[in-house]
Design an enzyme around this catalytic site. Sequence first.
Site, PDB file in Angstrom:
ATOM      1  N   GLU A  95       0.851  -1.186   0.000  1.00 40.38           N
ATOM      2  CA  GLU A  95       0.000   0.000   0.000  1.00 40.38           C
ATOM      3  C   GLU A  95       0.894   1.246   0.000  1.00 40.38           C
ATOM      4  O   GLU A  95       1.847   1.291   0.769  1.00 40.38           O
ATOM      5  CB  GLU A  95      -0.901   0.034   1.242  1.00 40.38           C
ATOM      6  CG  GLU A  95      -1.889   1.190   1.168  1.00 40.38           C
ATOM      7  CD  GLU A  95      -2.795   1.302   2.409  1.00 40.38           C
ATOM      8  OE1 GLU A  95      -2.615   0.564   3.386  1.00 40.38           O
ATOM      9  OE2 GLU A  95      -3.678   2.165   2.370  1.00 40.38           O
ATOM     10  N   GLU A 114      -5.689  -3.090  12.582  1.00 38.40           N
ATOM     11  CA  GLU A 114      -5.413  -3.913  11.397  1.00 38.40           C
ATOM     12  C   GLU A 114      -6.450  -5.030  11.283  1.00 38.40           C
ATOM     13  O   GLU A 114      -6.880  -5.366  10.182  1.00 38.40           O
ATOM     14  CB  GLU A 114      -3.992  -4.487  11.433  1.00 38.40           C
ATOM     15  CG  GLU A 114      -2.872  -3.465  11.607  1.00 38.40           C
ATOM     16  CD  GLU A 114      -2.967  -2.241  10.701  1.00 38.40           C
ATOM     17  OE1 GLU A 114      -3.516  -2.358   9.597  1.00 38.40           O
ATOM     18  OE2 GLU A 114      -2.503  -1.151  11.116  1.00 38.40           O
TER      19      GLU A 114
HETATM   20  N1  PHE Z   1      -2.924   0.890   5.894  1.00 43.82           N
HETATM   21  C1  PHE Z   1      -2.059   0.940   7.035  1.00 43.82           C
HETATM   22  C2  PHE Z   1      -2.950   1.150   8.247  1.00 43.82           C
HETATM   23  O1  PHE Z   1      -3.578   2.154   8.403  1.00 43.82           O
HETATM   24  C3  PHE Z   1      -1.056   2.021   7.029  1.00 43.82           C
HETATM   25  C4  PHE Z   1       0.018   1.929   6.009  1.00 43.82           C
HETATM   26  C5  PHE Z   1      -0.036   2.711   4.872  1.00 43.82           C
HETATM   27  C6  PHE Z   1       1.089   1.112   6.211  1.00 43.82           C
HETATM   28  C7  PHE Z   1       0.955   2.673   3.931  1.00 43.82           C
HETATM   29  C8  PHE Z   1       2.101   1.077   5.283  1.00 43.82           C
HETATM   30  C9  PHE Z   1       2.042   1.879   4.149  1.00 43.82           C
HETATM   31  O2  PHE Z   1      -3.127   0.314   9.049  1.00 43.82           O
HETATM   32 ZN    ZN Z   2      -5.482   1.701   8.753  1.00 43.24          ZN
END
Ligand code: PHE
Ligand code: ZN
Length: 850
Positions: free
Chosen positions: A121, A298
């Site tokens: 991500e 998460e």
């Molecule tokens: N999506 C993750 C979270 O909010 C955050 C994240 C974004 C981690 C981009 C890594 C890179 O839990």
């Molecule tokens: Zn998140």
Amino acid sequence: MSEVKEIFLKDYKEPDFNIESVNLTFELFEDETDVTNIMKIEKLDNVSDLVLDAGELELKEIVLDGEVLGSDRYITSEETLTILNVPQNFILEIRNKIYPQNNTELEGLYKSGAIFCTQNEPEGFRRITPYLDRPDVMSVFTTTVIADKEKYPILLSNGNKIHCHESFDTRHGVTWHDPHPKPSYLFALVAGDLDFITDSFTTASGNEVELNIYVDKGNSQKATHAMASLINAMKWDEEKYGREYDLDIYNIVAVDSFNMGAMENKGLNIFNSAYVLADADTATDANFMGIESVIAHEYFHNWTGNRITCKNWFQLTLKEGLTVFRDQSFSADLNSKEVQRIDDVKALRERQFVEDASPTAHPIQPKSYISMNNFYTATVYEKGAEVIRMIHTMLGDENYRKATDLYFESFDGQAVTTDDFLWAMKQNGEFDLEHFKLWYDQSGTPTLQVTESFENGTYALTLAQKIPNKVGGETQKAMYFPLKIALLDKDGNEILEKMLIISKESETFRFDDLVAKPTLSINRDFSAPIIIDHQGVDYPFLMKHDQNSFTRYEAAQEFAGQSMFKLIDGEDISEFVDAYGYLLDLELDLSYKALLLELPSITTLMQKQEVVDFEPLYEAKEKLSMMIAQRYETKLLELYTQNNEPNNSELDSLSIGRRALKNRVLTLLGALKSEKVLTLAKEQYDNTVTMTDKVVALDVLEMFEESERVEAFEDFYNKYKNNTLVMNKYFALLAASSRDGLLQRVQDLQSDAVYDEKVPNLVRSLIGVFARNYKYFHKKDGSGYDFVANKIIEIDKFNPQMASGLAGAFKIYPKMNEKNKNLMEITLKCVISTQGLSKNTFEIVNKILK
Ligand code: PHE
Ligand code: ZN
């Protein structure tokens, strides 16, 4: 900067192709990794070419429906791979090489120590293999990982394990299959020699789920708190949102090198080890809480993020705002509601309010970006959560639950927008969502001006929104939000509590049949993320009588802040010092009491300055702390002794509360800088069994020149030098120091054997904390700016995401006094003119300078 491409929400287009399934094979070696990617693709639109996203990868072969493609059948560019003239339905096989061992950006497939892991991500997957790397392309993934048996006994990917291949002598392989279609950003792979703990959870419908947490060798006993938190989160989501887990296995892996906190990859979360590993000897109470909330966050993403995902990255708050609201509610239910709310508001004000008043301000749904990585912000996350909370407040528990049920039913398995979410919320409420939607599009923190009058038994409350004409070139409109208020009579009894809906630029609310002018308690529970501008408030009265834990805290904070500005103007503040004594005697939950006794942070005070200058703020805070410590020394020492339990490392709320209060008192007494305090802090350091107590003791000791300080820090270093998580605390304590000569010490610490610039946690602890140590960062000889700017330039070359994060320290630029502003400008211009600067850092610095 050669090619800076800005991406706009208004240009969003649906994908031309769908990838129904993808079959990946990874051959992991020490010097390279071979990737085979077989995709079943369907054309959705009348186009001839397939344009795939592709990062820095080495193409080996492209095969379309069994035919090897010659170089005339495809075109490569720096960021894409275009396959020309593709049929309606086809199988595309791509083979390419990558070099994870050289990947310092920590995006895509990389190595954290000896562990292979991924972070995809928002746009890391294209660095693994060419793909439609966008969240609205959802596909079924099957993944085979092959690696050396001895070095990498553990091989993981998303979903369920469907095959083990033991037959390649020194190598072995495992195949994983994830039946839930998902976007590429949720893909994950891990290979390593790891210890793990295992447990299980039976869902409400009776499915047994295997739970594993994988950690570095020797660390498994430190994962038990994370495991307990996971089980609590699974239970809570079933009870509160009716959401069950949907695979047979849930894996979590902890790694040391990670740019963020953690990542919700389907069935295979990858975590910064700071949010997994804890025991009393190495983790603070705050660390334990942080683990509980990130593990839950998460896990909650499995529904809010994975099952229902974002149509494009502009929708990020769809999953993040909602999931933060969910994790905040979870922590509030499991621990103290009142303390949780105050902590969340504190964090919002320290980080988000500052961002919202800066050149990097953006709505929770941004309209454009250059690097999406720059939008994982306090605004998208924390303000986003406040927006969901307002919806929850307006709907009430029951209707909110009906609305979320509808959201899950309607959009399961889809990539959707914040409008879709709001559509579901609207089905069960009367509030004006069209108007409310402004929260998604307008940036800036609304200010509400309060005026009161009382005549003939009628109390008139006029609330006016201060609306800046333009923000970022756009005309601003009045916002729509719930505002919880109460009126108190002269004895402090509650006459009424009410939720007002604020929707106009200015509005007067009348309350009749009152015998005397009531006292207003406003924005109870912080029902809206706004600033209240209310003059002439009787703070001591509210500190005594307000029954709402948030507004009572607020009264104490506002009064303290106001008093500090009075101190700067040389005025008398004995009224506050008296009122503070009243707080000391209150019988309250101890963690809450510790919050009530805290003086406002420099960041909070700074937000009240027209033109920012830190020196007077530091002086005022020091002076006020000193006045309180001197006046109440005996009382404070008494509280300290009453609550000091050096041998207690329990995590129940009373034990945590005692530590919080005792440590607040020690910090306050620190202002005296006396022999007695020095001894107290040293004793605390020497005798305690908890990291919470050690860190506070060290923080107090750090102010002293005496040998006790040196001894304690040496002891700490020698004891924990092999534990990188504790070493983060060591560097952070030293970088937060108020003692003269700090910059030199920070510079020297960079060559400490334990320090490693490639590990983001360590950089954040040393350089990041220094950049938030305003006294030295904003030093008027420019030395702090110079140091941090050079670090940004250096780090940008190998980890742009970390560099642009550090650059955020400069976002206060337009509000600074002339002297600092000029220095900042010179420094920032130097950064932005650096050859080969990343688009991440460019975007932040460019916004600040504009
Ligand atoms: N999506 C993750 C979270 O909010 C955050 C994240 C974004 C981690 C981009 C890594 C890179 O839990
Ligand atoms: Zn998140």
